[in-house]
Design a protein around this motif. Structure first.
Motif, short mmCIF file in Angstrom:
data_model
loop_
_atom_site.label_atom_id
_atom_site.label_comp_id
_atom_site.label_asym_id
_atom_site.label_seq_id
_atom_site.Cartn_x
_atom_site.Cartn_y
_atom_site.Cartn_z
N ARG A 38 -1.46 0.81 9.75
CA ARG A 38 -0.20 1.16 10.40
C ARG A 38 0.80 -0.01 10.37
O ARG A 38 1.99 0.20 10.17
CB ARG A 38 -0.46 1.62 11.83
CG ARG A 38 -1.02 3.05 11.90
CD ARG A 38 0.00 4.01 11.30
NE ARG A 38 -0.47 5.36 11.25
CZ ARG A 38 -0.30 6.26 12.23
NH1 ARG A 38 0.30 5.90 13.34
NH2 ARG A 38 -0.74 7.49 12.08
N GLU A 42 1.18 1.78 5.79
CA GLU A 42 0.36 2.49 4.82
C GLU A 42 -0.36 3.65 5.48
O GLU A 42 -0.54 3.67 6.70
CB GLU A 42 -0.67 1.53 4.20
CG GLU A 42 -0.06 0.38 3.44
CD GLU A 42 -1.09 -0.63 2.97
OE1 GLU A 42 -0.72 -1.53 2.21
OE2 GLU A 42 -2.26 -0.51 3.39
N GLN A 43 -0.78 4.61 4.67
CA GLN A 43 -1.55 5.73 5.20
C GLN A 43 -2.92 5.24 5.65
O GLN A 43 -3.56 4.44 4.97
CB GLN A 43 -1.71 6.82 4.14
CG GLN A 43 -2.40 8.08 4.65
CD GLN A 43 -2.40 9.19 3.62
OE1 GLN A 43 -1.79 9.06 2.56
NE2 GLN A 43 -3.07 10.28 3.92
N ALA A 202 -3.90 12.81 12.73
CA ALA A 202 -3.46 11.60 12.06
C ALA A 202 -4.62 10.82 11.43
O ALA A 202 -4.40 9.82 10.75
CB ALA A 202 -2.72 10.68 13.04
#
Length: 207
Positions: A38, A42-43, A202
């Motif tokens: 985070r 980035e994912q 998420a």
């Protein structure tokens, strides 16, 4: 889409691209991976759960061979997002704020069911779009806390008039005096102001 009551949850992990998946052996390791991703914008990669409270909550056994094998299951989970005195953090399993277990206020936000050997949130679910809050009043006496602690492993510590329980998607709290905060077992220091929200779907975990 967060889970609906009575609906199936998860799917075979082989249907998911796991090239970027990261093995984590506990909630603190998962916390570190999420925070690092985070902060880099980035994912968050899929997390292969090999231990910890979230792993236990979703039915994982910590068996690495199974988690990397053809029968592994991928499960979407929610993520906790929290501002601690204005500092952004995230948690995968739980937030705990307290000064002592034996006196004063105790506040917990549970995405997972367990904190160690304690079954804190037996009715919670890590993909229902909420966290379950447990707010222990300062008036909760030492003897009652001893009794509650004995019942925690079986999840029978609630209901109790000095323990408020509710499910929320977002919450703000003020702690006076400040309480020490742990995210996924990681100490973050004393905090006066807390603002949390749930990020549905998420996180992807594999067991």
């Amino acid at each position: 889409m967060t889970i609906e009551k009575g609906e199936p949850w998860g799917y075979p992990a082989r249907e998911l691209s796991l090239a970027t998946a990261v093995d984590v052996r506990g909630d603190a390791e998962a916390h570190e991976v999420v925070e690092r991703a985070r902060r880099a914008n980035e994912q968050v990669p899929p997390l292969v759960l090999l231990g910890g409270d979230l792993c236990r909550t979703v039915g994982g056994t910590g068996d690495a061979e199974h988690a990397h094998g053809p029968d592994a299951v991928a499960l979407p989970c929610d993520l906790g997002s929290v501002l601690l005195d204005g500092r952004q953090h995230w948690f995968v399993a739980h937030l705990v704020a307290r000064r002592s277990w034996w006196r004063g206020r105790i506040f917990a936000a549970m995405n997972a069911q367990f904190v160690g050997r304690y079954d804190v949130a037996p009715r919670g679910h890590p993909n229902d779009g909420t966290v379950e809050l447990f707010d222990v009043a300062p008036s909760f006496g030492v003897l009652e806390r001893v009794k509650a602690r004995r019942r925690l492993p079986t999840g029978t510590h609630v209901p109790h008039p000095d323990i408020t329980v509710r499910r929320v998607r977002a919450q703000q709290e003020t702690f006076e005096p400040a309480l020490s905060v742990w995210l996924d077992g990681v100490p973050l220091g004393a905090v006066h102001q807390l603002s949390l929200r749930v990020e549905p779907d998420a996180l992807m975990v594999v067991v």
